[in-house]
Scaffold this motif. Structure first.
Motif, PDB file in Angstrom:
ATOM      1  N   MET A   1       0.826  -1.210   0.000  1.00 25.50           N
ATOM      2  CA  MET A   1       0.000   0.000   0.000  1.00 25.50           C
ATOM      3  C   MET A   1       0.858   1.257   0.000  1.00 25.50           C
ATOM      4  SD  MET A   1      -3.049  -1.091  -0.129  1.00 25.50           S
ATOM      5  CE  MET A   1      -4.011  -2.566   0.177  1.00 25.50           C
ATOM      6  N   GLY A   2       2.088   1.165  -0.466  1.00 21.85           N
ATOM      7  CA  GLY A   2       2.971   2.315  -0.385  1.00 21.85           C
ATOM      8  C   GLY A   2       3.264   2.987  -1.699  1.00 21.85           C
ATOM      9  N   SER A   3       2.540   2.629  -2.775  1.00 25.26           N
ATOM     10  CA  SER A   3       2.816   3.236  -4.076  1.00 25.26           C
ATOM     11  C   SER A   3       2.678   4.743  -4.003  1.00 25.26           C
ATOM     12  CB  SER A   3       1.837   2.681  -5.119  1.00 25.26           C
ATOM     13  OG  SER A   3       2.027   3.310  -6.360  1.00 25.26           O
ATOM     14  N   ASN A   4       3.553   5.418  -4.754  1.00 24.42           N
ATOM     15  CA  ASN A   4       3.576   6.880  -4.643  1.00 24.42           C
ATOM     16  C   ASN A   4       4.191   7.459  -5.914  1.00 24.42           C
ATOM     17  OD1 ASN A   4       3.214   9.320  -3.141  1.00 24.42           O
ATOM     18  ND2 ASN A   4       5.421   9.399  -2.874  1.00 24.42           N
ATOM     19  N   ARG A   5       3.456   7.401  -7.041  1.00 29.62           N
ATOM     20  CA  ARG A   5       3.968   7.924  -8.303  1.00 29.62           C
ATOM     21  C   ARG A   5       4.324   9.390  -8.141  1.00 29.62           C
ATOM     22  NH1 ARG A   5       0.742   8.684 -11.938  1.00 29.62           N
ATOM     23  NH2 ARG A   5      -1.240   8.233 -10.943  1.00 29.62           N
ATOM     24  N   LEU A   6       5.382   9.813  -8.861  1.00 29.31           N
ATOM     25  CA  LEU A   6       5.918  11.148  -8.651  1.00 29.31           C
ATOM     26  C   LEU A   6       5.436  12.168  -9.663  1.00 29.31           C
ATOM     27  CD1 LEU A   6       9.595  10.349  -7.704  1.00 29.31           C
ATOM     28  CD2 LEU A   6       7.707  10.912  -6.205  1.00 29.31           C
ATOM     29  N   TYR A   7       4.798  11.739 -10.735  1.00 28.68           N
ATOM     30  CA  TYR A   7       4.458  12.694 -11.777  1.00 28.68           C
ATOM     31  C   TYR A   7       2.996  12.546 -12.183  1.00 28.68           C
ATOM     32  CZ  TYR A   7       9.480  13.052 -12.012  1.00 28.68           C
ATOM     33  OH  TYR A   7      10.785  13.223 -11.679  1.00 28.68           O
ATOM     34  N   GLY A   8       2.403  13.675 -12.562  1.00 24.83           N
ATOM     35  CA  GLY A   8       1.040  13.678 -13.059  1.00 24.83           C
ATOM     36  C   GLY A   8       0.003  13.676 -11.953  1.00 24.83           C
ATOM     37  N   PRO A   9      -1.271  13.851 -12.334  1.00 23.32           N
ATOM     38  CA  PRO A   9      -2.362  13.841 -11.350  1.00 23.32           C
ATOM     39  C   PRO A   9      -2.393  12.508 -10.605  1.00 23.32           C
ATOM     40  CG  PRO A   9      -3.093  14.643 -13.493  1.00 23.32           C
ATOM     41  CD  PRO A   9      -1.721  14.068 -13.698  1.00 23.32           C
ATOM     42  N   LEU A  10      -2.769  12.576  -9.362  1.00 19.37           N
ATOM     43  CA  LEU A  10      -2.719  11.369  -8.540  1.00 19.37           C
ATOM     44  C   LEU A  10      -3.868  11.364  -7.548  1.00 19.37           C
ATOM     45  CD1 LEU A  10      -1.093   8.837  -7.585  1.00 19.37           C
ATOM     46  CD2 LEU A  10       0.095  10.341  -6.002  1.00 19.37           C
ATOM     47  N   ASP A  11      -4.614  10.269  -7.513  1.00 13.38           N
ATOM     48  CA  ASP A  11      -5.561  10.009  -6.436  1.00 13.38           C
ATOM     49  C   ASP A  11      -4.860   8.998  -5.545  1.00 13.38           C
ATOM     50  OD1 ASP A  11      -7.672   9.707  -4.771  1.00 13.38           O
ATOM     51  OD2 ASP A  11      -9.125   9.132  -6.302  1.00 13.38           O
ATOM     52  N   PRO A  12      -4.307   9.426  -4.429  1.00 12.05           N
ATOM     53  CA  PRO A  12      -3.295   8.614  -3.732  1.00 12.05           C
ATOM     54  C   PRO A  12      -3.754   7.243  -3.259  1.00 12.05           C
ATOM     55  CG  PRO A  12      -3.935  10.522  -2.415  1.00 12.05           C
ATOM     56  CD  PRO A  12      -4.514  10.725  -3.771  1.00 12.05           C
ATOM     57  N   ALA A  13      -4.979   7.125  -2.745  1.00 11.87           N
ATOM     58  CA  ALA A  13      -5.393   5.822  -2.218  1.00 11.87           C
ATOM     59  C   ALA A  13      -5.530   4.773  -3.324  1.00 11.87           C
ATOM     60  CB  ALA A  13      -6.685   5.961  -1.419  1.00 11.87           C
ATOM     61  N   PRO A  14      -6.281   5.046  -4.418  1.00 15.67           N
ATOM     62  CA  PRO A  14      -6.317   4.054  -5.508  1.00 15.67           C
ATOM     63  C   PRO A  14      -4.941   3.768  -6.087  1.00 15.67           C
ATOM     64  CG  PRO A  14      -8.102   5.631  -5.749  1.00 15.67           C
ATOM     65  CD  PRO A  14      -7.201   6.157  -4.669  1.00 15.67           C
ATOM     66  N   ASP A  15      -4.104   4.795  -6.180  1.00 12.04           N
ATOM     67  CA  ASP A  15      -2.762   4.588  -6.709  1.00 12.04           C
ATOM     68  C   ASP A  15      -1.949   3.663  -5.811  1.00 12.04           C
ATOM     69  OD1 ASP A  15      -0.646   5.655  -8.743  1.00 12.04           O
ATOM     70  OD2 ASP A  15       0.334   5.827  -6.790  1.00 12.04           O
ATOM     71  N   ALA A  16      -2.251   3.671  -4.519  1.00  7.72           N
ATOM     72  CA  ALA A  16      -1.550   2.800  -3.575  1.00  7.72           C
ATOM     73  C   ALA A  16      -2.119   1.387  -3.550  1.00  7.72           C
ATOM     74  CB  ALA A  16      -1.597   3.400  -2.171  1.00  7.72           C
ATOM     75  N   GLY A  17      -3.163   1.136  -4.334  1.00  3.39           N
ATOM     76  CA  GLY A  17      -3.692  -0.214  -4.426  1.00  3.39           C
ATOM     77  C   GLY A  17      -5.014  -0.445  -3.733  1.00  3.39           C
ATOM     78  N   TRP A  18      -5.580   0.578  -3.139  1.00  2.33           N
ATOM     79  CA  TRP A  18      -6.869   0.410  -2.473  1.00  2.33           C
ATOM     80  C   TRP A  18      -7.979   0.330  -3.524  1.00  2.33           C
ATOM     81  CZ3 TRP A  18      -7.214  -0.706   2.548  1.00  2.33           C
ATOM     82  CH2 TRP A  18      -6.162  -0.346   3.378  1.00  2.33           C
ATOM     83  N   VAL A  19      -8.735  -0.741  -3.487  1.00  2.74           N
ATOM     84  CA  VAL A  19      -9.852  -0.932  -4.423  1.00  2.74           C
ATOM     85  C   VAL A  19     -11.121  -0.361  -3.799  1.00  2.74           C
ATOM     86  CG1 VAL A  19     -11.230  -2.630  -5.686  1.00  2.74           C
ATOM     87  CG2 VAL A  19      -8.770  -3.013  -5.342  1.00  2.74           C
ATOM     88  N   ASP A  20     -11.889   0.381  -4.596  1.00 10.29           N
ATOM     89  CA  ASP A  20     -13.118   1.020  -4.106  1.00 10.29           C
ATOM     90  C   ASP A  20     -12.828   1.883  -2.874  1.00 10.29           C
ATOM     91  OD1 ASP A  20     -14.650  -0.247  -6.088  1.00 10.29           O
ATOM     92  OD2 ASP A  20     -14.907  -2.033  -4.828  1.00 10.29           O
ATOM     93  N   ALA A  21     -11.780   2.681  -2.967  1.00 11.47           N
ATOM     94  CA  ALA A  21     -11.406   3.551  -1.852  1.00 11.47           C
ATOM     95  C   ALA A  21     -12.478   4.605  -1.612  1.00 11.47           C
ATOM     96  CB  ALA A  21     -10.070   4.242  -2.144  1.00 11.47           C
ATOM     97  N   PRO A  22     -12.725   4.957  -0.355  1.00  9.44           N
ATOM     98  CA  PRO A  22     -13.676   6.033  -0.053  1.00  9.44           C
ATOM     99  C   PRO A  22     -13.095   7.371  -0.497  1.00  9.44           C
ATOM    100  CG  PRO A  22     -12.519   5.369   1.940  1.00  9.44           C
ATOM    101  CD  PRO A  22     -12.107   4.403   0.875  1.00  9.44           C
TER     102      PRO A  22
END
Length: 303
Positions: A1-22
């Motif tokens: 759950m630690g993914s953290n892309r450095l470039y471009g728009p980011l929705d952090p929770a889905p990007d970290a692998g959370w499915v159906d994040a609130p």
């Protein structure tokens, strides 16, 4: 759950692998209504069992903590701004440490300000969209929650301290007795149960507001517009812009002066933004070194 892309728009929770994040949750701190009561500091310590960090007289007004630390996850800053002495200046420029003049009762527009004011601000971890602390943590102690916040798991932290210089805001700190890293969790245990974080719950003026980040940004924009209509033209937002150097913060602020006055960096940048290019260059350099060694061995084998 630690993914953290450095470039471009980011929705952090889905990007970290959370499915159906609130929806992403966060703080909006309106410093224009902060009264410096420190209820947020006390509530944070009580709920999270944060040790006291002394009651030192720092010579900085009523500020006994001095800044964010492993034992102060909320810090209320008291900033004293004396006005210009009577007769000083011609009233044509700022007289109040960065605060533009505006009409006040009993004062003509061309007269310098002579009054005194407090600036108060409850500071906290920003829960960055692009969080450098996540990038450098070797154990996975730091992780991105389903709410888009960043939390330290103290039972996994090995005390390496890499996250401390990685933070562009100087938020994370180590405790002297155990060396582990500590900071605000945005009361992860409370919000997981649908409760308001302790600091926001205790704030008597609603200076600290908690909720869905998108709604907070809309609310903050309306608040700034209202203050501008009232003549408080220096009011502006800090940390709300998704296009800034950290991709926007999960905890952002309405300020009445420049960020530096509050001890905030004017242009924060995620400190690990150049890591991908650095790794690419290191790979190229390593490949070149291997090729050179192979060529050298081949050359030596020739009769």
């Amino acid at each position: 759950m630690g993914s953290n892309r450095l470039y471009g728009p980011l929705d952090p929770a889905p990007d970290a692998g959370w499915v159906d994040a609130p929806p992403r949750m966060g703080f909006f701190t309106d410093t224009s209504v902060c009264i410096g009561c420190k209820a947020c500091e006390v509530a944070c310590k009580e709920w999270n069992l944060v040790p006291d960090d002394g009651f030192d007289l720092l010579g900085q007004s009523y500020d006994n903590t001095g800044g964010l630390s492993a034992n102060s996850w909320r810090h209320v800053a008291f900033i004293e701004q004396p006005g210009a002495p009577p007769g000083a200046g011609n009233g044509s420029g700022p007289q109040f440490l960065g605060m533009p003049q505006r009409d006040l009762p009993g004062r003509t527009p061309d007269a310098p300000r002579t009054d005194f004011r407090w600036l108060m601000m409850s500071n906290v971890c920003k829960h960055c969209t692009h969080a450098a602390c996540l990038d450098v943590c070797p154990t996975g102690s730091l992780f991105r929650t389903e709410f888009g916040t960043v939390v330290v798991q103290e039972d996994i932290c090995n005390g390496c301290g890499y996250c401390i210089p990685a933070c562009p805001y100087g938020v994370i700190d180590q405790r002297a007795d155990d060396g582990r890293a500590w900071k605000c969790t945005l009361c992860y245990d409370r919000i997981g149960d649908g409760l308001t974080p302790a600091c926001a719950k205790a704030c008597p003026t609603e200076s600290i507001q908690y909720g869905e980040l998108d709604e907070l940004r809309d609310r903050a924009a309306r608040r700034v517009a209202a203050l501008h209509d009232q003549g408080v033209t220096e009011a502006h937002l800090y940390g709300h812009d998704p296009d800034d150097g950290v991709g926007g913060d999960g905890a952002f602020f309405l300020l009445l002066d420049e960020p530096e006055v509050y001890g905030l960096p004017p242009d924060p940048v995620v400190t690990t933004r150049d890591l991908p290019d650095m790794w690419k260059r290191a790979g190229v350099a390593a490949a070149a070194m291997v090729a050179s060694v192979l060529v050298a061995f081949a050359t030596r084998r020739r009769p």
